[in-house]
Design a protein around this motif. Structure first.
Motif, short mmCIF file in Angstrom:
data_model
loop_
_atom_site.label_atom_id
_atom_site.label_comp_id
_atom_site.label_asym_id
_atom_site.label_seq_id
_atom_site.Cartn_x
_atom_site.Cartn_y
_atom_site.Cartn_z
N LEU A 1 48.76 23.90 39.82
CA LEU A 1 49.76 24.73 39.15
C LEU A 1 49.79 26.11 39.81
O LEU A 1 48.93 26.45 40.62
N SER A 2 50.80 26.89 39.47
CA SER A 2 50.97 28.23 40.03
C SER A 2 51.09 29.24 38.89
O SER A 2 51.73 28.96 37.87
N MET A 3 50.48 30.43 39.08
CA MET A 3 50.55 31.49 38.08
C MET A 3 50.55 32.85 38.76
O MET A 3 50.08 33.01 39.90
N ASN A 4 51.05 33.85 38.04
CA ASN A 4 51.03 35.21 38.52
C ASN A 4 49.64 35.79 38.35
O ASN A 4 48.96 35.51 37.36
N LEU A 5 49.19 36.62 39.29
CA LEU A 5 47.85 37.20 39.21
C LEU A 5 47.67 38.11 38.00
O LEU A 5 46.55 38.37 37.57
N ASN A 6 48.77 38.61 37.44
CA ASN A 6 48.67 39.46 36.26
C ASN A 6 48.51 38.66 34.97
O ASN A 6 48.27 39.22 33.90
N ILE B 1 35.62 27.45 34.42
CA ILE B 1 34.50 27.93 35.24
C ILE B 1 34.98 28.08 36.68
O ILE B 1 35.57 27.16 37.26
N HIS B 2 34.72 29.28 37.25
CA HIS B 2 35.10 29.57 38.63
C HIS B 2 33.89 30.16 39.35
O HIS B 2 33.34 31.18 38.94
N LYS B 3 33.45 29.48 40.40
CA LYS B 3 32.29 29.91 41.19
C LYS B 3 31.07 30.16 40.31
O LYS B 3 30.34 31.15 40.48
N GLY B 4 30.86 29.27 39.35
CA GLY B 4 29.68 29.35 38.51
C GLY B 4 29.79 30.28 37.33
O GLY B 4 28.86 30.37 36.51
N LYS C 1 43.52 38.23 38.44
CA LYS C 1 43.11 39.13 39.51
C LYS C 1 41.74 39.71 39.21
O LYS C 1 40.86 39.75 40.08
N ALA C 2 41.54 40.13 37.95
CA ALA C 2 40.25 40.72 37.56
C ALA C 2 39.13 39.70 37.56
O ALA C 2 37.95 40.06 37.61
N SER C 3 39.51 38.43 37.50
CA SER C 3 38.51 37.36 37.50
C SER C 3 38.23 36.84 38.90
O SER C 3 37.58 35.80 39.07
N ASN C 4 38.76 37.58 39.90
CA ASN C 4 38.56 37.23 41.31
C ASN C 4 39.19 35.88 41.67
O ASN C 4 38.68 35.16 42.53
N ILE C 5 40.28 35.55 40.99
CA ILE C 5 41.04 34.34 41.32
C ILE C 5 41.98 34.65 42.47
O ILE C 5 42.72 35.65 42.43
#
Length: 374
Positions: free
Chosen positions: A24-29, A53-56, A66-70
């Motif tokens: 899927l696609s989403m905006n970084l905001n 869960i992203h990178k542990g 963006k704040a979650s380093n995605i």
């Protein structure tokens, strides 16, 4: 080095769930909460039951992507809490943005359904079926029962295959020895396409729905389903009920309306547990006298038949009867008043409908459930 993506661009994500990938696609905001809401429609898992869960690291609802380093192409694992789901439970289906390859696969699967080929069932769903014992495949565009259904075997308690285009119920049904409820209405089942030999192995079956199919006959084997409490076969082309029907001594609800039944076997009087019987819209001209043996009967629907009389003991012996539908029959009020026990029945009917009668202007209490008053 990853290509930088500014906050106005969409990022493509890969959500890992149930052994499959949801693109899927989403905006970084967008926030993680927004992502969970989007995943709800793709997986049936409620947002509060999702752990991303992203990178542990477990992602926090309040933070943005963006704040979650995605970043573009990030892989996120979705873990679902048991029970926190909607509909038929966790599912996998393509998100709004899919690759051309995925579109081709989706078309192939649709063609399999269209032409009656076996349909693959998600492994996670099979495991859930085995755990809860409920197999729900209503309105799934099936033309055949998937082999995965039989794999559930004795763990299945409820099998719902209603509103499909299934034309065969094979002897494999016998493997579901603990099945209690079998729902097959609105399919293409005919006399020769249902294995009654297989059904007879379901000793604990209490609910059988075969309404809106293509049946013209119910076999003697029906009598072996002695645990049945509800039998629904409305909207077929049945012309009669088998003599063995009287063996269904636990039957409480019988619905055979909208068929072509012209006579009923006298053994119906042996079904002493019957509470409600719907035989409306058939070709009946009389009922067997043994109807008076149904002392637990509370509701009898007889509308749209050619009936000219009722069993002489119906009102006298059926002391719980309070609902009687005689619309579009030839039975008149004068006939009813001549039947022994009419006064007691009329009193029960009045008590049941007292609130409705009190509400009517003039407080009319005339019998208005179908008898010709002229």
């Amino acid at each position: 080095m990853e290509k930088h993506v500014n906050s106005e661009e969409l990022v493509k994500l890969q959500i890992k769930f149930g052994g499959q990938t949801i693109p899927l696609s989403m905006n970084l905001n967008s926030t993680i909460a927004d992502l969970k809401l989007l995943l709800k429609s793709s997986t049936n898992v409620l947002p509060r039951g999702q752990k991303l869960i992203h990178k542990g690291n477990v992602l926090e609802d309040s933070k943005t992507l963006k704040a979650s380093n995605i970043t573009n192409g990030s892989k996120i694992m979705l873990m679902a809490s048991q029970g926190l789901h909607q509909g038929e439970g966790p599912k996998i289906k393509n998100a709004p943005v899919v690759s051309n390859y995925q579109k081709i696969v989706e078309k192939i699967n649709k063609d399999k359904v269209k032409f009656g080929a076996p349909v693959a069932v998600n492994k996670t769903r099979i495991e859930r079926w085995k755990i809860i014992g409920v197999i729900g495949l209503s309105e799934s565009q099936l033309k055949a029962i998937p082999d995965e259904v039989w794999d559930c075997g004795s763990s299945a308690r409820v099998l719902d295959l209603s509103k499909n285009s299934i034309s065969e119920i094979s002897v494999k049904i016998s493997c579901m020895k603990n099945l209690q409820k079998l729902i097959l209405n609105a399919n293409d089942i005919s006399d020769d396409s249902i294995s009654w030999q297989g059904l007879n192995e379901l000793k604990g079956l209490t609910y059988l729905c075969l309404s809106q199919n293509c049946l013209t006959n119910l076999p003697a084997a029906l009598g072996a389903l002695t645990s049945l409490e509800q039998l629904l076969v409305a909207g077929n082309k049945l012309e009669s009920l088998p003599i063995e029907f009287g063996q269904l001594t636990k039957l409480q609800i019988l619905k055979v309306n909208n068929n072509r039944i012209s006579t009923l076997p006298s053994c119906i009087g042996d079904c002493s547990a019957l509470i409600e019987v719907d035989i409306s819209s058939n070709l009946l001209v009389e009922l067997p006298e043994t109807f008076g043996n149904l002392q637990n009967l509370k509701a009898l629907h007889l509308s749209n038949n050619g009936l000219k009389s009722l069993p002489s003991t119906l009102f006298k012996k059926c002391v719980k009867l309070s609902t009687l539908d005689l619309h579009e029959t030839e039975i008149t009020m004068d006939m009813l008043r001549e039947v022994e026990g009419w006064e007691e029945f009329d009193e029960r009917r009045r008590l049941k409908y007292q609130k409705q009668l009190d509400f009517r202007a003039g407080g009319s209490a005339a019998f208005d459930e179908g008898a010709d008053k002229n």
